[in-house]
Design an enzyme around this catalytic site. Structure first.
Site, PDB file in Angstrom:
ATOM      1  N   ARG A 185       0.864  -1.197   0.000  1.00 41.88           N
ATOM      2  CA  ARG A 185       0.000   0.000   0.000  1.00 41.88           C
ATOM      3  C   ARG A 185       0.894   1.238   0.000  1.00 41.88           C
ATOM      4  NH1 ARG A 185      -5.039  -2.263   1.744  1.00 41.88           N
ATOM      5  NH2 ARG A 185      -6.366  -1.675   0.063  1.00 41.88           N
ATOM      6  N   GLN A 192      -0.496   3.085  -5.637  1.00 41.53           N
ATOM      7  CA  GLN A 192      -1.872   3.533  -5.390  1.00 41.53           C
ATOM      8  C   GLN A 192      -2.785   3.417  -6.626  1.00 41.53           C
ATOM      9  OE1 GLN A 192      -1.552   7.290  -3.454  1.00 41.53           O
ATOM     10  NE2 GLN A 192      -2.806   6.577  -1.750  1.00 41.53           N
ATOM     11  N   ASP A 198      -4.117  -0.093  -7.149  1.00 42.07           N
ATOM     12  CA  ASP A 198      -4.616  -0.733  -5.942  1.00 42.07           C
ATOM     13  C   ASP A 198      -6.048  -1.259  -6.140  1.00 42.07           C
ATOM     14  OD1 ASP A 198      -5.311  -1.509  -3.423  1.00 42.07           O
ATOM     15  OD2 ASP A 198      -4.681   0.335  -2.431  1.00 42.07           O
ATOM     16  N   SER A 207      -8.332  -1.336  -3.032  1.00 44.47           N
ATOM     17  CA  SER A 207      -8.996  -0.085  -2.667  1.00 44.47           C
ATOM     18  C   SER A 207     -10.147   0.233  -3.610  1.00 44.47           C
ATOM     19  CB  SER A 207      -8.001   1.085  -2.687  1.00 44.47           C
ATOM     20  OG  SER A 207      -7.141   0.976  -1.595  1.00 44.47           O
ATOM     21  N   TYR A 238      -1.723  -2.672   8.330  1.00 40.66           N
ATOM     22  CA  TYR A 238      -2.932  -3.484   8.441  1.00 40.66           C
ATOM     23  C   TYR A 238      -3.148  -3.869   9.901  1.00 40.66           C
ATOM     24  CZ  TYR A 238      -3.086  -4.349   3.405  1.00 40.66           C
ATOM     25  OH  TYR A 238      -3.186  -4.214   2.047  1.00 40.66           O
TER      26      TYR A 238
HETATM   27  P1  NAD Z   1      -8.887  -4.858   5.261  1.00 40.63           P
HETATM   28  O1  NAD Z   1      -9.918  -5.051   4.179  1.00 40.63           O
HETATM   29  O2  NAD Z   1      -7.813  -5.845   5.413  1.00 40.63           O
HETATM   30  O3  NAD Z   1      -9.686  -4.767   6.658  1.00 40.63           O
HETATM   31  C1  NAD Z   1     -10.747  -3.879   6.835  1.00 40.63           C
HETATM   32  C2  NAD Z   1     -10.645  -3.248   8.201  1.00 40.63           C
HETATM   33  O4  NAD Z   1     -10.947  -4.208   9.212  1.00 40.63           O
HETATM   34  C3  NAD Z   1      -9.272  -2.690   8.536  1.00 40.63           C
HETATM   35  O5  NAD Z   1      -9.396  -1.308   8.805  1.00 40.63           O
HETATM   36  C4  NAD Z   1      -8.860  -3.486   9.786  1.00 40.63           C
HETATM   37  O6  NAD Z   1      -8.120  -2.701  10.688  1.00 40.63           O
HETATM   38  C5  NAD Z   1     -10.195  -3.883  10.350  1.00 40.63           C
HETATM   39  N1  NAD Z   1     -10.185  -5.036  11.270  1.00 40.63           N
HETATM   40  C6  NAD Z   1      -9.424  -6.167  11.229  1.00 40.63           C
HETATM   41  N2  NAD Z   1      -9.743  -6.995  12.248  1.00 40.63           N
HETATM   42  C7  NAD Z   1     -10.732  -6.394  12.944  1.00 40.63           C
HETATM   43  C8  NAD Z   1     -11.488  -6.751  14.094  1.00 40.63           C
HETATM   44  N3  NAD Z   1     -11.282  -7.891  14.740  1.00 40.63           N
HETATM   45  N4  NAD Z   1     -12.420  -5.877  14.537  1.00 40.63           N
HETATM   46  C9  NAD Z   1     -12.631  -4.704  13.895  1.00 40.63           C
HETATM   47  N5  NAD Z   1     -11.964  -4.302  12.808  1.00 40.63           N
HETATM   48  C10 NAD Z   1     -11.020  -5.134  12.338  1.00 40.63           C
HETATM   49  O7  NAD Z   1      -8.214  -3.434   5.180  1.00 40.63           O
HETATM   50  P2  NAD Z   1      -8.197  -2.311   4.038  1.00 40.63           P
HETATM   51  O8  NAD Z   1      -9.513  -1.637   3.994  1.00 40.63           O
HETATM   52  O9  NAD Z   1      -7.722  -2.905   2.774  1.00 40.63           O
HETATM   53  O10 NAD Z   1      -7.121  -1.267   4.605  1.00 40.63           O
HETATM   54  C11 NAD Z   1      -6.273  -1.545   5.672  1.00 40.63           C
HETATM   55  C12 NAD Z   1      -5.207  -0.477   5.860  1.00 40.63           C
HETATM   56  O11 NAD Z   1      -4.532  -0.159   4.649  1.00 40.63           O
HETATM   57  C13 NAD Z   1      -5.742   0.841   6.380  1.00 40.63           C
HETATM   58  O12 NAD Z   1      -4.797   1.330   7.289  1.00 40.63           O
HETATM   59  C14 NAD Z   1      -5.789   1.725   5.168  1.00 40.63           C
HETATM   60  O13 NAD Z   1      -5.731   3.098   5.492  1.00 40.63           O
HETATM   61  C15 NAD Z   1      -4.522   1.253   4.489  1.00 40.63           C
HETATM   62  N6  NAD Z   1      -4.535   1.594   3.052  1.00 40.63           N
HETATM   63  C16 NAD Z   1      -3.457   2.270   2.536  1.00 40.63           C
HETATM   64  C17 NAD Z   1      -3.431   2.607   1.194  1.00 40.63           C
HETATM   65  C18 NAD Z   1      -2.269   3.332   0.611  1.00 40.63           C
HETATM   66  O14 NAD Z   1      -1.460   3.856   1.321  1.00 40.63           O
HETATM   67  N7  NAD Z   1      -2.130   3.335  -0.687  1.00 40.63           N
HETATM   68  C19 NAD Z   1      -4.476   2.226   0.382  1.00 40.63           C
HETATM   69  C20 NAD Z   1      -5.552   1.531   0.931  1.00 40.63           C
HETATM   70  C21 NAD Z   1      -5.559   1.207   2.282  1.00 40.63           C
END
Ligand code: NAD
Length: 361
Positions: A114, A119, A122, A125, A218
């Protein structure tokens, strides 16, 4: 992908960006129909329409797809063929191993780091945003309540209470969509840092005293004690919600079980749970992927085709992600780049896997 898949990996409006780089494009006849992009639109941009899937596979050096190739695709492909898609090797060990045995190359875009360079590619996302949006819309549709507060001559209706569990990309989109519909939204995530994002969207963030950040920003998997604590502390919010949207996930693991059968049993009749983690096991014990069931008057919707129900825009976004990845994979003079020469190519490589051992709790 499942029989419900309606997206297409490259949309007609993006074709010229590939052909202008001297890439010859072939498409399986009818691949775009589900997203309302007929063969004629591809043909008019210079794409060759091929009738049989096997023929497309045999004629191509690079195969761009939505999900993963079938076993038959892998057996058909010529040695050295490159597959690009969302292959999820950690969940599809046999396929990953077969790809290696057949000496094929596969890039799985959910493995991208990420980072800012990645980006634009991605897929997680882009597709998660669509899923989050759809989850809120589907939840509101199935709810016997309206979402906003209404003050009318017939009295005041309070806004529906929406709880979003998991405030990553999909969760944040679900929060903003539910907020726009006028619901009162509360969200929870095991990453404490997500609280700031949640509040910036005008929703309340539940602080349960758990902060579980793992690698790459994550969440990490919770310990057995933490899982128990989470379920116990979330129970009040769960029971008091009219609509719950669950999006909690840990990369490479089954979705954590957060809402038990017992909790659903004590929720108010007419409440709705929309679980977008259905395909990876579900955050609710009653979730069945692709199914809606009713338990003590509570609807539990295992949303597994969210992106395919907003397939036009989901395809457009996926296609842009693919263009961006292909611009790294294929050099300006049409040569497929050695994966070891670029960290993004290297990070997405599908490698052989050892036998599956994933737990759940
Ligand atoms: P994901 O689909 O893996 O998970 C969704 C959410 O569920 C996450 O926010 C995670 O913290 C949460 N989660 C996991 N276990 C849990 C539990 N037991 N109870 C409650 N919540 C729980 O995650 P995602 O949406 O793909 O994104 C995860 C991270 O990646 C975030 O920090 C996001 O900001 C980051 N991200 C960064 C970029 C980038 O920099 N390009 C792009 C997309 C996402």
């Amino acid at each position: 992908m499942g029989p419900w898949e309606r997206r297409v990996a490259i949309v007609p409006e993006d074709v010229s960006k590939l052909t202008s780089r001297h890439i010859r494009l072939l498409i399986q006849s009818g691949a775009g129909e589900g997203s309302f992009f007929p063969d004629s639109q591809y043909a008019s941009t210079g794409v060759e329409i091929i009738k049989e899937r096997n023929e497309v596979i045999l004629l191509s050096d690079v195969l761009v797809m939505l999900g993963r190739p079938t076993e038959e695709d892998v057996n058909t492909a010529r040695q050295g063929t490159v597959f690009v898609g969302m292959i999820m090797p950690s969940l599809n060990h046999d396929l990953a191993n077969l790809i290696a045995v057949k000496k094929l190359v596969a890039h799985s875009l959910e493995l991208l780091p990420r980072t800012s360079r990645a980006q634009s590619m991605d897929v997680l996302s882009s597709q998660s945003s669509v899923a989050g949006y759809r989850a809120a819309v589907v939840g509101a549709f199935h709810s016997p309540r309206i979402m906003p507060m209404l003050s009318t001559a017939a009295g005041t209706i309070r806004p529906a209470k929406v709880l979003v569990i998991g405030a990553g990309v999909a969760g944040l989109m679900a929060i903003s969509t539910a907020r726009r519909m006028g619901a009162s939204v509360t969200a929870y995530d095991v990453r404490k840092a997500a609280g700031e994002d949640v509040r910036s969207l005008g929703a309340n963030f539940l602080e349960l005293g758990i902060d579980a950040v793992g690698t790459g920003g994550y969440a990490r998997e919770l310990s057995a004690d933490e899982k128990e604590k989470e379920r116990m502390l979330l129970e009040e919010a769960i029971v008091n919600s009219d609509l719950i949207i669950t999006t909690a996930g840990v990369p490479g693991k089954k979705a954590p079980l957060i809402i038990t059968r017992r909790m659903v049993g004590i929720m108010k009749g007419g409440s709705v749970i929309v679980d977008i983690t259905a395909e990876s096991g579900g955050n609710c014990e009653l979730t069945r992927a692709g199914d809606t069931l009713e338990y003590h008057g509570v609807k539990v919707i295992g949303l597994s085709n969210a992106q395919s129900e907003a397939q036009v825009n989901a395809s457009q976004m996926y296609s842009r992600n693919m263009l961006s990845f292909l611009s790294v994979l294929i050099s300006a003079d049409g040569i497929i780049v050695d994966p070891n020469k670029d960290e993004l190519l290297k990070s997405t490589l599908v490698r052989p896997q050892s036998p599956i051992s994933s737990g759940r709790g």
